[in-house]
Design a protein around this motif. Structure first.
Motif, PDB file in Angstrom:
ATOM      1  N   THR A  75       1.317   2.077  -3.894  1.00 52.23           N
ATOM      2  CA  THR A  75       0.224   2.207  -4.887  1.00 52.23           C
ATOM      3  C   THR A  75       0.181   3.632  -5.441  1.00 52.23           C
ATOM      4  O   THR A  75      -0.125   3.826  -6.617  1.00 52.23           O
ATOM      5  N   GLY A  79       0.819  -1.227   0.000  1.00 53.41           N
ATOM      6  CA  GLY A  79       0.000   0.000   0.000  1.00 53.41           C
ATOM      7  C   GLY A  79       0.845   1.266   0.000  1.00 53.41           C
ATOM      8  O   GLY A  79       0.370   2.337  -0.372  1.00 53.41           O
ATOM      9  N   SER A  89      -6.059  -5.142  -3.146  1.00 51.26           N
ATOM     10  CA  SER A  89      -7.074  -4.126  -3.457  1.00 51.26           C
ATOM     11  C   SER A  89      -7.803  -4.519  -4.740  1.00 51.26           C
ATOM     12  O   SER A  89      -7.262  -5.275  -5.552  1.00 51.26           O
ATOM     13  N   ARG A 135      -5.178   2.340   4.431  1.00 55.28           N
ATOM     14  CA  ARG A 135      -6.462   2.780   3.884  1.00 55.28           C
ATOM     15  C   ARG A 135      -7.622   1.949   4.436  1.00 55.28           C
ATOM     16  O   ARG A 135      -8.655   2.479   4.792  1.00 55.28           O
ATOM     17  N   ASP A 136      -7.413   0.625   4.537  1.00 49.67           N
ATOM     18  CA  ASP A 136      -8.490  -0.265   4.978  1.00 49.67           C
ATOM     19  C   ASP A 136      -8.145  -0.871   6.338  1.00 49.67           C
ATOM     20  O   ASP A 136      -6.988  -0.874   6.742  1.00 49.67           O
ATOM     21  N   SER A 181      -1.820  -4.882   4.606  1.00 53.22           N
ATOM     22  CA  SER A 181      -3.051  -5.540   5.081  1.00 53.22           C
ATOM     23  C   SER A 181      -2.767  -6.378   6.330  1.00 53.22           C
ATOM     24  O   SER A 181      -3.697  -6.829   6.993  1.00 53.22           O
ATOM     25  N   ASP A 232      -1.099  -3.068  -5.545  1.00 54.93           N
ATOM     26  CA  ASP A 232      -0.854  -4.011  -4.445  1.00 54.93           C
ATOM     27  C   ASP A 232      -1.469  -5.355  -4.827  1.00 54.93           C
ATOM     28  O   ASP A 232      -1.904  -5.552  -5.957  1.00 54.93           O
TER      29      ASP A 232
END
Ligand code: NAD
Length: 267
Positions: free
Chosen positions: A35, A32, A44, A230-231, A205, A41
């Motif tokens: 990106t 990430g 995603s 981001r997540d 992640s 990545d």
């Protein structure tokens, strides 16, 4: 919206203070981070696993058949082209600035794209846990090749490259699923994680093991844990601060805040 912005500003202020007060900061990076430099990545939407099946790329399959090796080299070539052209983004530059400011114990990276070096981090500060796509190694004799040299062979129509010395299979110097982790780098990463007092995850992640256990090691040894992603990740619940933002703008704001705070303290 305004409330979210204020909350993020408070988080950045807090992390900046921790950065200034920490003695050993470890930064842990994943796909990430890159990106925003145009390198997709894995997980995603539109990422590498939307186009390829991960099971096709297990190390055992690479060893087992010429067809798997050919598929592997196709994917590796597709990933290498944008990597070679990519430039570091604001997040890479902020991490490199941390080194210049004497604020960085090390970067533990899962990335294979070499962008930490392009951004200016020195070799001794970067632990490449999953190897590098910039070289190729022979799985039989260990001979190392520059990646571009092998890409030239592929462009000339070679589907699966073999070693000039021993005719063993060549593979990018990256760690595939099922392949042993590099011993020295893995030990060093665990060691640094256990000693740091601030551990900052950026753009991962946190699902690929054993890399994803590093934040746990840091936290269990008393470090503060910050996750910038981001997540959501499986470790968010144990982090001291989680910033759900983009790596580039978040890291740029963080560095700016650190500098402002240092200036304020000097006055
Ligand atoms: P991943 O694909 O599993 O997860 C990437 C994470 O980054 C996601 O959770 C996503 O929400 C987040 N993300 C994406 N863009 C972001 C941005 N701009 N800012 C903040 N967060 C962002 O990647 P991983 O956790 O690194 O693990 C997968 C494996 O991928 C690693 O082993 C690595 O070797 C390999 N990989 C590396 C590269 C690279 O070198 N650039 C590229 C693809 C895959």
């Amino acid at each position: 919206m305004e409330a979210v912005k204020n909350e993020m500003e408070k988080q950045i202020q807090q992390v900046a203070e921790w950065m200034i007060n920490s003695k050993r900061i470890v930064v842990f990076t994943g796909a990430g981070l890159s990106t925003e430099s145009g390198i997709p990545d894995f997980r995603s939407p539109g990422g590498v696993w939307d186009r390829y099946n991960p099971e096709d790329f297990y190390f055992q399959n690479f060893l087992a058949s010429e067809a798997s090796r050919e598929k592997y080299w196709q994917m590796a070539t597709e990933m290498y082209e944008p990597m070679k052209k990519a430039l570091p983004n604001a997040a890479h530059l902020a991490i490199s600035e941390m080194e210049k400011m004497g604020m960085l114990d090390c970067v533990i990276t899962q990335n294979i794209d070499g962008l930490h070096f392009k951004a200016g981090n020195s070799e001794e500060k970067v632990i490449q846990l999953h190897g590098t796509a910039m070289h190729v190694t022979c799985l039989s004799c260990g001979k190392r090749y520059d990646r571009d040299e092998i890409q030239e062979r592929l462009k000339r129509g070679v589907k699966v490259p073999y070693c000039d010395e021993c005719n063993g299979p060549l593979k990018p110097a990256t760690i595939s699923f099922g392949q042993s982790m590099p011993e020295r780098e893995t030990q060093e990463a665990y060691h640094r994680s256990s000693l740091c007092d601030l551990f900052i995850v950026i753009g991962s992640s946190l699902v690929v093991q054993p890399a994803a256990s590093m934040p746990l090691v840091a936290k269990r040894n008393g470090a503060k844990l910050v996750i910038i992603n981001r997540d959501p990740t499986p470790y968010d619940h144990m982090a001291d601060i989680v910033i759900h933002g983009l790596a580039g703008p978040t890291m740029a704001s963080l560095l700016q805040k650190v500098k402002e705070e240092q200036k304020r303290r000097r006055c």
